[in-house]
Design an enzyme around this catalytic site. Structure first.
Site, PDB file in Angstrom:
ATOM      1  CD  GLN A 336      -3.761  -9.630   3.666  1.00 29.45           C
ATOM      2  OE1 GLN A 336      -3.184  -8.712   3.099  1.00 29.45           O
ATOM      3  NE2 GLN A 336      -4.242 -10.680   3.028  1.00 29.45           N
ATOM      4  N   GLY A 340     -10.055  -5.405   0.656  1.00 32.57           N
ATOM      5  CA  GLY A 340     -10.100  -4.368  -0.387  1.00 32.57           C
ATOM      6  C   GLY A 340     -10.292  -2.980   0.205  1.00 32.57           C
ATOM      7  CD  GLU A 363      14.323  11.951  15.680  1.00 32.76           C
ATOM      8  OE1 GLU A 363      14.698  11.595  16.808  1.00 32.76           O
ATOM      9  OE2 GLU A 363      13.545  12.903  15.478  1.00 32.76           O
TER      10      GLU A 363
END
Ligand code: CAA
Length: 380
Positions: A336, A340, A363
């Protein structure tokens, strides 16, 4: 708890950091794209001692403590989680299991090569219908006197095609339920053992995850790890330590994404100033850094308890749960912050976000960690 590192521990961390930057970073995007196992780099990790860090030097290991392992795992996972899962499985699941439960002959034959990094191994517990519910093993190891006859399938096996030695869990006496499970050491070239489909994965795409098939594989009795029926206990105790490895991997993925995000936020300008100067971004960084620090302390706490030979099963589950949730949170925020650019491969954070997801699954899923934690709390 003492969180001051010794000079040796810091030297291990620095060596791992240098190796990751120099050898793993170049080509990591291409390996992810092509789903290519970092063969050359894993061999180098073996030569540098990263594949058998905690094993006694008399069996070819590094004789290091678990804290050093956490530090090395974090550094390597910052750059390439596909390489670090191979390292974690070999150290925590395969070497530890053989060193703890193996006979002297098994240690001489297998551990010496696994710990020195000449070869690496795989831990084969999961099945098509036995993932979280690990006691429901369908693979069978029929007792034939001097050997077991192994039949069945395993799924999602890390190092599936590149390992040389496989710890395979199988049911010998169904009536005894989990107390009838054995752990067998199987070699790759044994008749009836087939490496199956390679998984096309969301993340850790450089790691070779395969299904495995066993048809009438003859496994001599001397290849059973531990006593008759001890297999499930071996799996659980091994996974207690394995979870420190995966927690450290998650920590590394998170701290790698955080470092990229804070650097980017200090360079990128928007609305007349660096984006780090906008409170919306600064608060994200504050939250990421706090969660990462908490994850690190949980990993180190579990590692120190293990090094002091105290019970650490609760703490390793807490570390795995919290660090893996932090890895997911932090990598999403790192994407974020990059906007872009975060959505394209070149900037690394989208790969880290995809890699983070598996740390909440393998796990023991986050839900399984909550079972382990709550059972321990309610027992007290
Ligand atoms: N440590 C030690 N022993 C444990 C344990 C632990 N953390 N958890 C359970 N056990 C023991 C119990 O004490 C019990 O032993 P006894 O019968 O002798 O008392 C036995 O194991 C069975 O336990 P439960 O009765 O609790 O069994 P359950 O079926 O209710 O739950 C479980 C067990 C904890 C959920 C277990 O099935 C589990 O851990 N599942 C997750 C499996 C897992 O982590 N798979 C990962 C696959 S490996 C992998 O991912 C590697 C890779 O490639 C990266």
């Amino acid at each position: 708890m003492n969180f001051e590192f010794t000079e040796e521990q810091l030297a291990v961390r620095d060596a791992a950091r240098e190796f990751a930057q120099k050898e793993l970073l170049p080509g990591v995007i291409e390996r992810d794209n092509e789903q290519r196992f970092p063969m050359e780099q894993v061999k180098m990790m073996g030569e540098l001692g990263f594949l058998g860090m905690m094993v006694d030097p008399k069996y070819g290991g590094g004789g290091m403590d678990t804290v050093s392992y956490v530090l090395a795992m974090e550094e390597i996972s910052k750059i390439d989680a596909s390489a670090s899962v191979c390292m974690s499985v070999n150290n925590s699941l395969v070497c530890w299991g053989i060193e703890k439960y193996g006979t002297e002959a098994q240690k001489q034959k297998y551990l010496t090569k696994l710990a020195s990094g000449e070869i690496w191994g795989a831990f084969c517990l999961s099945e098509p219908e036995a993932g979280s519910d690990a006691t429901s093993q369908r693979t069978t190891a029929e007792d034939k006197g001097d050997h077991y006859l192994l039949n069945g399938n395993k799924n999602w096996i890390t190092n599936g095609s590149t390992a040389s030695v496989y710890l395979v869990f199988a049911q010998t006496d169904r009536e005894k339920k989990h107390k009838g499970i054995n752990c067998l050491i199987v070699e790759k070239d044994q008749d009836g053992f087939v490496v199956g489909k390679k998984e096309d994965k969301l993340g850790i795409r450089g790691s070779d995850t395969h299904s495995l098939g066993f048809t009438d594989v003859i496994v001599p009795k001397e290849n059973r790890l531990g006593t008759e029926g001890e297999g499930f206990t071996i799996a659980m105790k091994t996974l207690n330590g394995g979870r420190i490895g995966i927690a450290s991997q998650a920590l590394g993925i998170a701290s790698g994404a955080y470092e990229l995000a804070i650097n980017y936020s200090k360079e990128r300008k928007a609305f007349g100033k660096e984006i780090s100067q906008h409170q919306g971004i600064a608060f994200k960084l504050a939250e990421m850094a706090t969660k990462i620090e908490a994850s690190r302390l949980l990993c180190l706490q579990a590692a120190q308890l293990k090094d002091k030979k105290k019970d650490f099963s609760l703490q390793s589950a807490m570390a795995k749960l919290y660090a893996s949730e932090t890895a997911m949170y932090t990598t999403i925020e790192a994407v974020q912050i990059h906007g872009g650019y975060g959505f394209v491969k070149e900037y690394h954070v989208e790969r880290l976000m995809r890699d983070a997801k598996i740390t909440q699954i393998y796990e023991g899923t986050s839900e399984i960690q909550k079972i382990v934690i709550s059972r321990a709390l309610l027992k007290e």
